[in-house]
Scaffold this motif. Structure first.
Motif, PDB file in Angstrom:
ATOM      1  N   PRO A   1      45.567  50.149  42.416  1.00  0.00           N
ATOM      2  CA  PRO A   1      44.268  49.472  42.313  1.00  0.00           C
ATOM      3  C   PRO A   1      44.368  48.031  41.828  1.00  0.00           C
ATOM      4  O   PRO A   1      43.670  47.155  42.328  1.00  0.00           O
ATOM      5  CB  PRO A   1      43.506  50.349  41.308  1.00  0.00           C
ATOM      6  CG  PRO A   1      44.135  51.692  41.427  1.00  0.00           C
ATOM      7  CD  PRO A   1      45.579  51.436  41.714  1.00  0.00           C
ATOM      8  N   SER A   2      45.243  47.772  40.848  1.00  0.00           N
ATOM      9  CA  SER A   2      45.333  46.419  40.311  1.00  0.00           C
ATOM     10  C   SER A   2      45.788  45.425  41.370  1.00  0.00           C
ATOM     11  O   SER A   2      45.348  44.272  41.392  1.00  0.00           O
ATOM     12  CB  SER A   2      46.291  46.387  39.119  1.00  0.00           C
ATOM     13  OG  SER A   2      47.597  46.788  39.514  1.00  0.00           O
ATOM     14  N   GLU A   3      46.655  45.860  42.282  1.00  0.00           N
ATOM     15  CA  GLU A   3      47.116  44.967  43.340  1.00  0.00           C
ATOM     16  C   GLU A   3      45.977  44.647  44.305  1.00  0.00           C
ATOM     17  O   GLU A   3      45.834  43.510  44.767  1.00  0.00           O
ATOM     18  CB  GLU A   3      48.297  45.596  44.080  1.00  0.00           C
ATOM     19  CG  GLU A   3      49.561  45.703  43.240  1.00  0.00           C
ATOM     20  CD  GLU A   3      50.723  46.265  44.041  1.00  0.00           C
ATOM     21  OE1 GLU A   3      50.597  46.360  45.278  1.00  0.00           O
ATOM     22  OE2 GLU A   3      51.747  46.603  43.439  1.00  0.00           O
ATOM     23  N   ALA A   4      45.165  45.645  44.607  1.00  0.00           N
ATOM     24  CA  ALA A   4      44.019  45.418  45.485  1.00  0.00           C
ATOM     25  C   ALA A   4      43.023  44.469  44.823  1.00  0.00           C
ATOM     26  O   ALA A   4      42.445  43.589  45.473  1.00  0.00           O
ATOM     27  CB  ALA A   4      43.344  46.745  45.817  1.00  0.00           C
ATOM     28  N   TYR A   5      42.846  44.656  43.534  1.00  0.00           N
ATOM     29  CA  TYR A   5      41.929  43.795  42.794  1.00  0.00           C
ATOM     30  C   TYR A   5      42.429  42.352  42.786  1.00  0.00           C
ATOM     31  O   TYR A   5      41.660  41.407  43.022  1.00  0.00           O
ATOM     32  CB  TYR A   5      41.782  44.317  41.364  1.00  0.00           C
ATOM     33  CG  TYR A   5      40.921  43.454  40.480  1.00  0.00           C
ATOM     34  CD1 TYR A   5      39.533  43.528  40.529  1.00  0.00           C
ATOM     35  CD2 TYR A   5      41.499  42.548  39.589  1.00  0.00           C
ATOM     36  CE1 TYR A   5      38.745  42.735  39.721  1.00  0.00           C
ATOM     37  CE2 TYR A   5      40.717  41.750  38.778  1.00  0.00           C
ATOM     38  CZ  TYR A   5      39.343  41.850  38.844  1.00  0.00           C
ATOM     39  OH  TYR A   5      38.565  41.059  38.042  1.00  0.00           O
ATOM     40  N   LEU A   6      43.722  42.180  42.528  1.00  0.00           N
ATOM     41  CA  LEU A   6      44.298  40.837  42.503  1.00  0.00           C
ATOM     42  C   LEU A   6      44.234  40.184  43.882  1.00  0.00           C
ATOM     43  O   LEU A   6      44.061  38.970  43.998  1.00  0.00           O
ATOM     44  CB  LEU A   6      45.743  40.887  42.006  1.00  0.00           C
ATOM     45  CG  LEU A   6      45.922  41.245  40.530  1.00  0.00           C
ATOM     46  CD1 LEU A   6      47.403  41.385  40.196  1.00  0.00           C
ATOM     47  CD2 LEU A   6      45.282  40.186  39.643  1.00  0.00           C
ATOM     48  N   LYS A   7      44.370  40.991  44.920  1.00  0.00           N
ATOM     49  CA  LYS A   7      44.256  40.469  46.281  1.00  0.00           C
ATOM     50  C   LYS A   7      42.860  39.892  46.509  1.00  0.00           C
ATOM     51  O   LYS A   7      42.698  38.782  47.030  1.00  0.00           O
ATOM     52  CB  LYS A   7      44.539  41.588  47.281  1.00  0.00           C
ATOM     53  CG  LYS A   7      44.316  41.213  48.742  1.00  0.00           C
ATOM     54  CD  LYS A   7      45.362  40.258  49.252  1.00  0.00           C
ATOM     55  CE  LYS A   7      45.209  40.031  50.750  1.00  0.00           C
ATOM     56  NZ  LYS A   7      46.231  39.106  51.283  1.00  0.00           N
ATOM     57  N   ALA A   8      41.844  40.636  46.091  1.00  0.00           N
ATOM     58  CA  ALA A   8      40.464  40.172  46.253  1.00  0.00           C
ATOM     59  C   ALA A   8      40.211  38.931  45.408  1.00  0.00           C
ATOM     60  O   ALA A   8      39.561  37.977  45.853  1.00  0.00           O
ATOM     61  CB  ALA A   8      39.491  41.284  45.868  1.00  0.00           C
ATOM     62  N   PHE A   9      40.749  38.930  44.196  1.00  0.00           N
ATOM     63  CA  PHE A   9      40.551  37.774  43.324  1.00  0.00           C
ATOM     64  C   PHE A   9      41.255  36.541  43.888  1.00  0.00           C
ATOM     65  O   PHE A   9      40.773  35.413  43.741  1.00  0.00           O
ATOM     66  CB  PHE A   9      41.070  38.065  41.915  1.00  0.00           C
ATOM     67  CG  PHE A   9      40.687  37.010  40.914  1.00  0.00           C
ATOM     68  CD1 PHE A   9      39.468  37.065  40.266  1.00  0.00           C
ATOM     69  CD2 PHE A   9      41.542  35.951  40.635  1.00  0.00           C
ATOM     70  CE1 PHE A   9      39.107  36.087  39.357  1.00  0.00           C
ATOM     71  CE2 PHE A   9      41.186  34.971  39.725  1.00  0.00           C
ATOM     72  CZ  PHE A   9      39.962  35.044  39.082  1.00  0.00           C
ATOM     73  N   GLY A  10      42.388  36.754  44.541  1.00  0.00           N
ATOM     74  CA  GLY A  10      43.082  35.636  45.173  1.00  0.00           C
ATOM     75  C   GLY A  10      42.233  34.990  46.258  1.00  0.00           C
ATOM     76  O   GLY A  10      42.233  33.766  46.415  1.00  0.00           O
ATOM     77  N   LEU A  11      41.500  35.804  47.004  1.00  0.00           N
ATOM     78  CA  LEU A  11      40.597  35.262  48.027  1.00  0.00           C
ATOM     79  C   LEU A  11      39.488  34.442  47.378  1.00  0.00           C
ATOM     80  O   LEU A  11      39.105  33.381  47.880  1.00  0.00           O
ATOM     81  CB  LEU A  11      40.002  36.404  48.855  1.00  0.00           C
ATOM     82  CG  LEU A  11      40.989  37.170  49.741  1.00  0.00           C
ATOM     83  CD1 LEU A  11      40.326  38.414  50.324  1.00  0.00           C
ATOM     84  CD2 LEU A  11      41.509  36.274  50.866  1.00  0.00           C
ATOM     85  N   TYR A  12      38.967  34.930  46.261  1.00  0.00           N
ATOM     86  CA  TYR A  12      37.930  34.176  45.547  1.00  0.00           C
ATOM     87  C   TYR A  12      38.485  32.842  45.054  1.00  0.00           C
ATOM     88  O   TYR A  12      37.838  31.797  45.194  1.00  0.00           O
ATOM     89  CB  TYR A  12      37.405  34.998  44.368  1.00  0.00           C
ATOM     90  CG  TYR A  12      36.608  34.177  43.386  1.00  0.00           C
ATOM     91  CD1 TYR A  12      35.289  33.826  43.648  1.00  0.00           C
ATOM     92  CD2 TYR A  12      37.189  33.725  42.197  1.00  0.00           C
ATOM     93  CE1 TYR A  12      34.565  33.055  42.753  1.00  0.00           C
ATOM     94  CE2 TYR A  12      36.471  32.957  41.298  1.00  0.00           C
ATOM     95  CZ  TYR A  12      35.162  32.623  41.581  1.00  0.00           C
ATOM     96  OH  TYR A  12      34.457  31.848  40.691  1.00  0.00           O
ATOM     97  N   SER A  13      39.684  32.859  44.480  1.00  0.00           N
ATOM     98  CA  SER A  13      40.286  31.635  43.954  1.00  0.00           C
ATOM     99  C   SER A  13      40.548  30.620  45.055  1.00  0.00           C
ATOM    100  O   SER A  13      40.562  29.409  44.808  1.00  0.00           O
ATOM    101  CB  SER A  13      41.592  31.960  43.221  1.00  0.00           C
ATOM    102  OG  SER A  13      41.353  32.831  42.129  1.00  0.00           O
ATOM    103  N   ALA A  14      40.759  31.110  46.280  1.00  0.00           N
ATOM    104  CA  ALA A  14      41.002  30.225  47.421  1.00  0.00           C
ATOM    105  C   ALA A  14      39.697  29.790  48.095  1.00  0.00           C
ATOM    106  O   ALA A  14      39.725  29.206  49.177  1.00  0.00           O
ATOM    107  CB  ALA A  14      41.901  30.925  48.438  1.00  0.00           C
TER     108      ALA A  14
END
Length: 242
Positions: A122-135
């Motif tokens: 789950p944490s990897e999926a969350y970080l993936k989504a957050f990476g999209l937000y940061s970009a």
């Protein structure tokens, strides 16, 4: 004959005196006109200088506004990154609530023909989504965060994902959806660590929607419930501005 000579002499003297007086008057008039021209020229130069200085002041004020906005954006970005770091550190030692985590599909729209990537953690999926937000890929980030919440509704990151959905909408100036997302954090995850931040951004959103009568009580409630939180400090600043 002598009388005529005397008369002519007196007339000549008077005439010469009159001419001299006239010449003096003309000189004084010329001097005054010269002074007036100098004053007028100086006044024009002063007006031009004042106008130039006024323009410079306006430019500096505009630059200050832009710098202030840039600093505010940088501060918000730093706080967002700090919040993410705190989330990871806080939840790192927490064991997963489910024995076998579900799989979630995170699709990168820029890839063509690629198979969806399966992520088990789950944490990897969350970080993936957050990476999209940061970009600044807000639409994709919203989809990824929603997919995360659907796949991991009981995850310790679920409240955080809902909060960042609100931030995505806020960044896109979609204020009604942003407010709805922040309110979901408050109502659906009342014990979550993102509630103070959600209350803060809900207050910001209400101010942006020209609803100070709703924003002020919310921020005051935040300060009362979480007085030592960073969100409460920012709420105080916001209330002072309004």
């Amino acid at each position: 004959m002598s009388r005529i000579r005397v008369f002519i002499a007196v007339f000549s003297i008077l005439t010469l005196s009159g001419c001299a007086s006239q010449d003096t008057a003309l000189r004084k008039q010329a001097e005054l006109e010269s002074r007036l021209e100098s004053l007028a020229l100086g006044s024009n130069l002063s007006n031009q200088r004042i106008s130039s200085l006024s323009n410079e002041v306006r430019d500096l004020q505009e630059q200050r506004k832009q710098d202030t906005a840039t600093i505010r954006e940088m501060r918000d970005s730093i706080m967002n990154l700090r919040a993410l770091t705190d989330e990871i550190l806080t939840n790192k030692s927490t064991s997963p609530t489910a024995a076998t985590p579900q799989k979630i599909e995170v699709i990168n729209k820029e890839d063509t023909g690629a198979q969806p990537q399966k992520i088990d953690v789950p944490s990897e999926a969350y970080l993936k989504a957050f990476g999209l937000y940061s970009a600044d890929k807000y639409e994709e980030a919203i989809e990824s965060f929603n997919a995360f919440i659907k796949a991991y509704p009981d995850s310790e990151y679920a409240a955080n994902a809902q909060y960042w959905i609100g931030e995505c909408y806020y960044s896109r100036s979609d204020l009604p959806k942003a407010l709805d997302s922040f309110n979901k954090v408050i109502s659906n995850y009342p014990r979550g660590n993102k509630v103070p931040d959600a209350m803060l951004k809900a207050g910001y959103t209400l101010f942006a929607m020209k609803k100070p009568e709703n924003a002020r009580p919310l921020l005051e409630s935040l300060i009362a419930k979480y007085p030592d939180s960073p969100a409460a400090a920012r709420a105080k600043e916001k209330l002072l501005q309004h």
